[in-house]
Design a protein around this motif. Structure first.
Motif, PDB file in Angstrom:
ATOM      1  N   ARG A 233       0.839  -1.204   0.000  1.00 47.38           N
ATOM      2  CA  ARG A 233       0.000   0.000   0.000  1.00 47.38           C
ATOM      3  C   ARG A 233       0.876   1.256   0.000  1.00 47.38           C
ATOM      4  O   ARG A 233       0.583   2.236  -0.704  1.00 47.38           O
ATOM      5  N   LYS A 234       1.937   1.225   0.794  1.00 48.48           N
ATOM      6  CA  LYS A 234       2.836   2.377   0.862  1.00 48.48           C
ATOM      7  C   LYS A 234       3.597   2.564  -0.454  1.00 48.48           C
ATOM      8  O   LYS A 234       3.868   3.694  -0.856  1.00 48.48           O
ATOM      9  N   MET A 235       3.936   1.455  -1.110  1.00 47.55           N
ATOM     10  CA  MET A 235       4.661   1.553  -2.384  1.00 47.55           C
ATOM     11  C   MET A 235       3.808   2.221  -3.446  1.00 47.55           C
ATOM     12  O   MET A 235       4.274   3.097  -4.187  1.00 47.55           O
ATOM     13  N   PHE A 236       2.538   1.847  -3.531  1.00 49.42           N
ATOM     14  CA  PHE A 236       1.647   2.489  -4.510  1.00 49.42           C
ATOM     15  C   PHE A 236       1.349   3.931  -4.098  1.00 49.42           C
ATOM     16  O   PHE A 236       1.251   4.827  -4.944  1.00 49.42           O
ATOM     17  N   SER A 237       1.213   4.162  -2.788  1.00 51.88           N
ATOM     18  CA  SER A 237       0.933   5.509  -2.295  1.00 51.88           C
ATOM     19  C   SER A 237       2.060   6.475  -2.637  1.00 51.88           C
ATOM     20  O   SER A 237       1.824   7.673  -2.839  1.00 51.88           O
ATOM     21  N   TYR A 238       3.284   5.954  -2.722  1.00 51.51           N
ATOM     22  CA  TYR A 238       4.445   6.762  -3.091  1.00 51.51           C
ATOM     23  C   TYR A 238       4.211   7.461  -4.432  1.00 51.51           C
ATOM     24  O   TYR A 238       4.690   8.582  -4.663  1.00 51.51           O
ATOM     25  N   PHE A 239       3.447   6.801  -5.310  1.00 57.04           N
ATOM     26  CA  PHE A 239       3.158   7.360  -6.637  1.00 57.04           C
ATOM     27  C   PHE A 239       1.767   7.989  -6.702  1.00 57.04           C
ATOM     28  O   PHE A 239       1.268   8.305  -7.786  1.00 57.04           O
ATOM     29  N   GLY A 240       1.153   8.177  -5.536  1.00 53.44           N
ATOM     30  CA  GLY A 240      -0.172   8.798  -5.499  1.00 53.44           C
ATOM     31  C   GLY A 240      -1.300   7.876  -5.908  1.00 53.44           C
ATOM     32  O   GLY A 240      -2.381   8.342  -6.276  1.00 53.44           O
ATOM     33  N   LYS A 241      -1.071   6.566  -5.834  1.00 52.82           N
ATOM     34  CA  LYS A 241      -2.099   5.585  -6.192  1.00 52.82           C
ATOM     35  C   LYS A 241      -2.682   4.972  -4.915  1.00 52.82           C
ATOM     36  O   LYS A 241      -1.952   4.660  -3.974  1.00 52.82           O
ATOM     37  N   LYS A 242      -3.965   4.765  -4.913  1.00 49.37           N
ATOM     38  CA  LYS A 242      -4.644   4.188  -3.754  1.00 49.37           C
ATOM     39  C   LYS A 242      -5.025   2.734  -4.029  1.00 49.37           C
ATOM     40  O   LYS A 242      -5.623   2.423  -5.055  1.00 49.37           O
ATOM     41  N   VAL A 243      -4.662   1.855  -3.117  1.00 51.35           N
ATOM     42  CA  VAL A 243      -5.007   0.437  -3.248  1.00 51.35           C
ATOM     43  C   VAL A 243      -6.473   0.244  -2.891  1.00 51.35           C
ATOM     44  O   VAL A 243      -6.924   0.611  -1.805  1.00 51.35           O
ATOM     45  N   ILE A 244      -7.229  -0.330  -3.818  1.00 49.43           N
ATOM     46  CA  ILE A 244      -8.648  -0.602  -3.611  1.00 49.43           C
ATOM     47  C   ILE A 244      -8.857  -2.009  -3.072  1.00 49.43           C
ATOM     48  O   ILE A 244      -9.733  -2.251  -2.233  1.00 49.43           O
ATOM     49  N   ASP A 245      -8.053  -2.943  -3.561  1.00 51.81           N
ATOM     50  CA  ASP A 245      -8.171  -4.336  -3.116  1.00 51.81           C
ATOM     51  C   ASP A 245      -6.792  -4.981  -3.151  1.00 51.81           C
ATOM     52  O   ASP A 245      -6.037  -4.797  -4.108  1.00 51.81           O
ATOM     53  N   LEU A 246      -6.464  -5.733  -2.097  1.00 52.51           N
ATOM     54  CA  LEU A 246      -5.181  -6.422  -2.022  1.00 52.51           C
ATOM     55  C   LEU A 246      -5.428  -7.861  -1.605  1.00 52.51           C
ATOM     56  O   LEU A 246      -5.968  -8.121  -0.527  1.00 52.51           O
TER      57      LEU A 246
END
Length: 234
Positions: free
Chosen positions: A185-198
């Motif tokens: 989640r933090k890795m995607f957030s680094y690029f301003g992306k929000k995880v919807i489902d993991l």
């Protein structure tokens, strides 16, 4: 035998958690509270945790659980949330191997083998885990390359990983060997992306396959031997 290993063999907790119990004054040997992590347990000692006598587990159990969203991966929660342990018979004293976030789902190993849990979760192993992750918007080409090479998730640079886009709906396959708190989640957030489902779909060679969400199954002998083998890798 060292006290933390003895507690793990009794299926009470992993070695690390056992050390916490000792330092909290919840462990006694022959009715004397001990806080020395190096103390050895002898055959004639009576060991208690929270004033209950514990003894080594006679038979170990190993399961794969398909964890749903909305369950914590610990025994207790200050907010009263549901736990993955609720899926099992309380008499089995089954615990998760590692963790999977409350708002994440997928493969979680469960066992009463505290010693194996300790070995599998030791940082030296870096067992690869595969996830299917849906985000609100896709990464561009340069972001994808940076994601795979490693990003700063708050004072920690992630190790190189594998990333493959599975669909145009921003669904990705992510394979990492680390297990930092909420790392993907933090890795995607680094690029301003929000995880919807993991959804974690595999740990090493172990896969969810067709196991339904909220269900679990016993590991096969081959799968158990596989885990024990990789746990011994130096």
């Amino acid at each position: 035998m060292r006290i933390n290993k003895y507690i793990a063999l009794c299926g009470v907790a992993s070695r690390r958690k056992a050390e916490e119990l000792i330092l909290e004054g919840k462990v006694s040997i022959d009715n004397k509270i001990i806080k020395d992590l190096a103390i050895q347990v002898q055959d004639n000692n009576i060991v208690k945790v929270n004033n209950k006598v514990i003894r080594p587990v006679e038979s170990y159990k190993y399961f794969i659980l398909n964890k749903p969203v909305g369950y914590i991966s610990t025994a207790k929660d200050q907010f009263g949330r549901k736990s993955v342990i609720d899926f099992f018979d309380s008499n089995d004293r089954i615990y998760p191997v590692g963790r999977l976030d409350y708002d994440s789902r997928g493969l979680l190993l469960m066992t009463n083998d505290g010693d194996l849990t300790y070995k599998l979760t030791h940082p030296k192993h870096n067992i690869y885990k595969k996830y299917e992750v849906k985000v609100d918007k896709p990464l561009n080409e340069s972001e994808t390359k940076e994601f795979m090479s490693g990003v700063d998730i708050g004072g920690y640079i992630t190790a190189p990983c594998r990333l493959k886009r599975l669909s145009f709906q921003a669904l990705y396959e992510v394979i990492i060997g680390e297990g930092k708190n909420r790392q993907i989640r933090k890795m995607f957030s680094y690029f301003g992306k929000k995880v919807i489902d993991l959804n974690r779909v595999a740990i090493g060679e172990l896969e969810l396959s067709t196991l339904k969400e909220g269900s679990y199954r016993a590991l096969t002998e081959k799968e158990i031997n596989y885990l024990k083998k990789i746990a011994e890798i130096k």
